[in-house]
Design a protein around this motif. Structure first.
Motif, PDB file in Angstrom:
ATOM      1  N   ALA A   1       0.866  -1.330  -0.076  1.00  0.00           N
ATOM      2  CA  ALA A   1       0.028   0.120  -0.015  1.00  0.00           C
ATOM      3  C   ALA A   1       0.894   1.224  -0.067  1.00  0.00           C
ATOM      4  CB  ALA A   1      -0.959   0.037   1.195  1.00  0.00           C
ATOM      5  N   GLY A   2       2.096   1.211   0.666  1.00  0.00           N
ATOM      6  CA  GLY A   2       2.889   2.412   0.755  1.00  0.00           C
ATOM      7  C   GLY A   2       3.876   2.602  -0.058  1.00  0.00           C
ATOM      8  N   ARG A   3       4.186   1.586  -1.326  1.00  0.00           N
ATOM      9  CA  ARG A   3       4.950   1.742  -2.155  1.00  0.00           C
ATOM     10  C   ARG A   3       4.789   2.852  -3.498  1.00  0.00           C
ATOM     11  NH1 ARG A   3       5.431  -4.384  -2.218  1.00  0.00           N
ATOM     12  NH2 ARG A   3       7.021  -4.826  -0.917  1.00  0.00           N
ATOM     13  N   MET A   4       5.823   3.126  -4.070  1.00  0.00           N
ATOM     14  CA  MET A   4       5.413   4.099  -5.409  1.00  0.00           C
ATOM     15  C   MET A   4       4.590   3.285  -6.182  1.00  0.00           C
ATOM     16  SD  MET A   4       6.653   7.241  -5.917  1.00  0.00           S
ATOM     17  CE  MET A   4       8.247   7.455  -5.218  1.00  0.00           C
ATOM     18  N   GLN A   5       3.570   3.935  -6.795  1.00  0.00           N
ATOM     19  CA  GLN A   5       2.690   3.125  -7.757  1.00  0.00           C
ATOM     20  C   GLN A   5       1.971   3.810  -8.489  1.00  0.00           C
ATOM     21  OE1 GLN A   5      -1.138   2.654  -4.877  1.00  0.00           O
ATOM     22  NE2 GLN A   5       0.599   2.988  -3.539  1.00  0.00           N
ATOM     23  N   PRO A   6       1.371   3.300  -9.717  1.00  0.00           N
ATOM     24  CA  PRO A   6       0.633   4.039 -10.748  1.00  0.00           C
ATOM     25  C   PRO A   6      -0.433   4.885 -10.054  1.00  0.00           C
ATOM     26  CG  PRO A   6       1.427   2.059 -11.549  1.00  0.00           C
ATOM     27  CD  PRO A   6       1.589   1.992 -10.171  1.00  0.00           C
ATOM     28  N   ILE A   7      -0.754   6.050 -10.608  1.00  0.00           N
ATOM     29  CA  ILE A   7      -2.035   6.855 -10.153  1.00  0.00           C
ATOM     30  C   ILE A   7      -2.585   7.603 -11.382  1.00  0.00           C
ATOM     31  CG2 ILE A   7      -1.164   6.988  -7.716  1.00  0.00           C
ATOM     32  CD1 ILE A   7      -0.537  10.082  -8.693  1.00  0.00           C
ATOM     33  N   LEU A   8      -3.682   7.960 -11.230  1.00  0.00           N
ATOM     34  CA  LEU A   8      -4.414   8.716 -12.205  1.00  0.00           C
ATOM     35  C   LEU A   8      -4.505   8.002 -13.646  1.00  0.00           C
ATOM     36  CD1 LEU A   8      -3.167  12.311 -11.433  1.00  0.00           C
ATOM     37  CD2 LEU A   8      -5.429  11.343 -10.700  1.00  0.00           C
ATOM     38  N   GLU A   9      -4.910   6.930 -13.329  1.00  0.00           N
ATOM     39  CA  GLU A   9      -5.021   6.019 -14.767  1.00  0.00           C
ATOM     40  C   GLU A   9      -3.804   5.730 -15.206  1.00  0.00           C
ATOM     41  OE1 GLU A   9      -7.920   8.156 -17.205  1.00  0.00           O
ATOM     42  OE2 GLU A   9      -9.673   7.502 -15.992  1.00  0.00           O
ATOM     43  N   GLY A  10      -2.727   5.751 -14.536  1.00  0.00           N
ATOM     44  CA  GLY A  10      -1.222   5.117 -14.955  1.00  0.00           C
ATOM     45  C   GLY A  10      -0.493   6.370 -15.570  1.00  0.00           C
ATOM     46  N   ARG A  11      -0.974   7.584 -15.547  1.00  0.00           N
ATOM     47  CA  ARG A  11      -0.153   8.801 -15.981  1.00  0.00           C
ATOM     48  C   ARG A  11       0.920   9.088 -15.214  1.00  0.00           C
ATOM     49  NH1 ARG A  11      -4.256  13.313 -15.935  1.00  0.00           N
ATOM     50  NH2 ARG A  11      -2.518  14.588 -16.642  1.00  0.00           N
ATOM     51  N   PHE A  12       1.011   8.819 -14.106  1.00  0.00           N
ATOM     52  CA  PHE A  12       2.074   9.294 -12.962  1.00  0.00           C
ATOM     53  C   PHE A  12       2.460   7.996 -12.039  1.00  0.00           C
ATOM     54  CE2 PHE A  12      -0.315  13.093 -14.037  1.00  0.00           C
ATOM     55  CZ  PHE A  12       0.348  13.985 -14.484  1.00  0.00           C
ATOM     56  N   VAL A  13       3.387   8.193 -11.421  1.00  0.00           N
ATOM     57  CA  VAL A  13       3.547   7.474 -10.241  1.00  0.00           C
ATOM     58  C   VAL A  13       3.692   8.197  -9.043  1.00  0.00           C
ATOM     59  CG1 VAL A  13       4.680   5.525 -11.737  1.00  0.00           C
ATOM     60  CG2 VAL A  13       6.180   7.151 -10.667  1.00  0.00           C
ATOM     61  N   SER A  14       3.342   7.734  -7.973  1.00  0.00           N
ATOM     62  CA  SER A  14       3.508   8.559  -6.800  1.00  0.00           C
ATOM     63  C   SER A  14       3.309   7.423  -5.437  1.00  0.00           C
ATOM     64  CB  SER A  14       2.450   9.401  -6.761  1.00  0.00           C
ATOM     65  OG  SER A  14       2.336  10.667  -5.573  1.00  0.00           O
ATOM     66  N   ALA A  15       3.491   8.062  -4.378  1.00  0.00           N
ATOM     67  CA  ALA A  15       3.310   7.303  -3.030  1.00  0.00           C
ATOM     68  C   ALA A  15       2.622   7.895  -2.070  1.00  0.00           C
ATOM     69  CB  ALA A  15       4.710   6.754  -2.661  1.00  0.00           C
ATOM     70  N   PRO A  16       2.006   7.187  -0.836  1.00  0.00           N
ATOM     71  CA  PRO A  16       1.170   7.885  -0.098  1.00  0.00           C
ATOM     72  C   PRO A  16       2.390   8.664   0.800  1.00  0.00           C
ATOM     73  CG  PRO A  16       0.484   5.738  -0.068  1.00  0.00           C
ATOM     74  CD  PRO A  16       1.574   5.772  -1.175  1.00  0.00           C
TER      75      PRO A  16
ATOM     76  N   ILE B   1       3.413  11.772   0.027  1.00  0.00           N
ATOM     77  CA  ILE B   1       3.904  12.955  -1.073  1.00  0.00           C
ATOM     78  C   ILE B   1       2.543  13.804  -1.026  1.00  0.00           C
ATOM     79  CG2 ILE B   1       4.077  13.524  -3.399  1.00  0.00           C
ATOM     80  CD1 ILE B   1       5.973  10.940  -3.457  1.00  0.00           C
ATOM     81  N   PHE B   2       2.793  15.074  -0.950  1.00  0.00           N
ATOM     82  CA  PHE B   2       1.758  16.121  -0.887  1.00  0.00           C
ATOM     83  C   PHE B   2       0.682  15.727  -2.167  1.00  0.00           C
ATOM     84  CE2 PHE B   2      -0.256  20.056  -2.616  1.00  0.00           C
ATOM     85  CZ  PHE B   2      -0.643  20.599  -1.450  1.00  0.00           C
ATOM     86  N   GLY B   3      -0.642  15.681  -1.619  1.00  0.00           N
ATOM     87  CA  GLY B   3      -1.626  15.464  -2.607  1.00  0.00           C
ATOM     88  C   GLY B   3      -1.126  14.238  -3.621  1.00  0.00           C
ATOM     89  N   TRP B   4      -0.872  12.954  -3.111  1.00  0.00           N
ATOM     90  CA  TRP B   4      -0.192  12.235  -3.463  1.00  0.00           C
ATOM     91  C   TRP B   4      -0.891  11.387  -4.829  1.00  0.00           C
ATOM     92  CZ3 TRP B   4      -0.619   6.593  -4.095  1.00  0.00           C
ATOM     93  CH2 TRP B   4      -2.040   6.277  -3.349  1.00  0.00           C
ATOM     94  N   ASN B   5      -2.290  11.255  -4.581  1.00  0.00           N
ATOM     95  CA  ASN B   5      -2.911  10.203  -5.812  1.00  0.00           C
ATOM     96  C   ASN B   5      -3.874  11.451  -6.535  1.00  0.00           C
ATOM     97  OD1 ASN B   5      -4.744  10.725  -3.760  1.00  0.00           O
ATOM     98  ND2 ASN B   5      -5.311   8.685  -3.381  1.00  0.00           N
ATOM     99  N   ARG B   6      -3.625  12.695  -6.591  1.00  0.00           N
ATOM    100  CA  ARG B   6      -4.719  13.501  -7.226  1.00  0.00           C
ATOM    101  C   ARG B   6      -3.812  14.789  -7.727  1.00  0.00           C
ATOM    102  NH1 ARG B   6      -5.957  17.756  -3.350  1.00  0.00           N
ATOM    103  NH2 ARG B   6      -4.983  17.338  -1.504  1.00  0.00           N
ATOM    104  N   ILE B   7      -4.661  15.671  -8.558  1.00  0.00           N
ATOM    105  CA  ILE B   7      -3.997  17.051  -8.888  1.00  0.00           C
ATOM    106  C   ILE B   7      -4.579  17.911  -7.855  1.00  0.00           C
ATOM    107  CG2 ILE B   7      -3.951  18.646 -10.600  1.00  0.00           C
ATOM    108  CD1 ILE B   7      -4.375  16.557 -12.699  1.00  0.00           C
TER     109      ILE B   7
ATOM    110  N   LEU C   1       8.496  25.745  -8.036  1.00  0.00           N
ATOM    111  CA  LEU C   1       9.133  25.580  -6.764  1.00  0.00           C
ATOM    112  C   LEU C   1       7.973  24.789  -5.856  1.00  0.00           C
ATOM    113  CD1 LEU C   1      10.218  29.114  -6.040  1.00  0.00           C
ATOM    114  CD2 LEU C   1      11.565  27.214  -7.079  1.00  0.00           C
ATOM    115  N   GLY C   2       8.224  23.589  -5.570  1.00  0.00           N
ATOM    116  CA  GLY C   2       7.570  22.682  -4.818  1.00  0.00           C
ATOM    117  C   GLY C   2       6.708  21.877  -6.122  1.00  0.00           C
ATOM    118  N   VAL C   3       7.401  21.102  -6.640  1.00  0.00           N
ATOM    119  CA  VAL C   3       7.222  20.351  -7.677  1.00  0.00           C
ATOM    120  C   VAL C   3       5.976  19.347  -7.363  1.00  0.00           C
ATOM    121  CG1 VAL C   3       8.778  18.810  -7.987  1.00  0.00           C
ATOM    122  CG2 VAL C   3       7.643  19.307 -10.020  1.00  0.00           C
ATOM    123  N   GLY C   4       6.206  18.770  -6.196  1.00  0.00           N
ATOM    124  CA  GLY C   4       5.189  17.627  -5.962  1.00  0.00           C
ATOM    125  C   GLY C   4       5.643  16.457  -6.694  1.00  0.00           C
ATOM    126  N   PHE C   5       4.804  15.540  -7.144  1.00  0.00           N
ATOM    127  CA  PHE C   5       5.056  14.342  -7.885  1.00  0.00           C
ATOM    128  C   PHE C   5       5.133  14.811  -9.406  1.00  0.00           C
ATOM    129  CE2 PHE C   5       0.438  13.737  -7.269  1.00  0.00           C
ATOM    130  CZ  PHE C   5       0.003  13.819  -8.313  1.00  0.00           C
TER     131      PHE C   5
END
Length: 256
Positions: free
Chosen positions: A172-187, A189-195, A217-221
């Motif tokens: 559950a905590g690993r880097m993983q595909p989000i937003l229909e596979g457009r990006f990778v992120s992880a719990p 990270i700021f706003g980790w699974n959404r824009i 500045l503050g690129v997030g994912f």
């Protein structure tokens, strides 16, 4: 120089709640002398500075927020990007994100020697009692105390460890595909699974004819940087800045 600079989100500050949780954590180290006898070998996830940490000559700290990592290093402590090996004692100050907390519980159990002890502390307002219960389910039981409007709880690594739950929390905590596979992120990270709303607002209002060199500045994912590089063909370079190491790693992947 830059033709434009975009600030997408601020860095999280150190809070009084975190300070109180850290003080409460040390209250639960009743058998500290046992660990010091082993050379003070200990790991500290989401570490924060404290004068008492100098008593642990074998301490290894992990902190993905660079200002806090720099403060730990300035105290003379060892800061590692990825802690390796096993230890008789582990410390952890959970943050706010549910899956990240469970992921760190699982990681901590992997980092403990058999019979090793994990000590955690967090403010009551962040759901400390709930996470105490979840750690008890994983480890087979905990000891705890309440002080400073926080809870500290301690679990021992024994054969009662729930390996199925351990694997689930790792995943559950690993880097993983989000937003229909457009990006990778992880719990965590700021706003980790959404824009996030700030990036959405900027995307709606940024002109499509932006050109030249830019800085995020503050690129997030990397959602905003991805939009700029796709929609503004006259951008020649985009420098990304981020205080969170995991977010920067995701951004490198997503913008690469």
């Amino acid at each position: 120089g830059f033709g434009y600079v975009i600030l997408t989100h601020p860095s999280p500050p150190m809070t009084d709640q975190t300070e109180r949780a850290l003080e409460t954590l040390f209250l639960l180290l009743a058998h500290e002398s046992d660990y010091l006898a082993t050379g003070g070998r200990c790991f500290f996830l989401n570490a924060r500075t404290h004068p008492r940490l100098s008593r642990y000559p074998g301490l290894v700290c992990e902190q993905t927020f660079k200002p806090d990592a720099d403060r730990l290093a300035a105290q003379g402590l060892t800061v590692a990007e990825d802690i390796a090996g096993t230890f008789p004692l582990g410390l952890y100050l959970p943050g706010r994100q549910h899956d990240e907390i469970l992921w760190h519980f699982a990681r901590a159990m992997d980092l403990l020697d058999p019979g090793g002890v994990l000590v955690c502390a967090m403010p009551n307002t962040l759901g400390a009692r709930r996470y105490e219960s979840l750690l008890a389910q994983l480890a087979g039981g905990v000891e705890s105390l309440s002080k400073h409007k926080c809870r500290a709880f301690r679990a021992t690594k024994t054969p009662a460890l729930d390996r199925t739950q351990l694997d689930r929390w790792h995943a559950a905590g690993r880097m993983q595909p989000i937003l229909e596979g457009r990006f990778v992120s992880a719990p965590g990270i700021f706003g980790w699974n959404r824009i996030d709303p700030g990036s959405q607002l900027l995307i709606r209002h940024l002109p499509p004819d932006m050109a030249g060199n830019g800085a995020d500045l503050g690129v997030g994912f990397g959602t905003l940087g991805d939009y700029l590089l796709r929609q503004c063909p006259d951008i020649t370079a985009l420098d990304a800045y981020e205080t969170d190491r995991r977010a920067l790693g995701a951004a490198r992947h997503n913008l690469g």
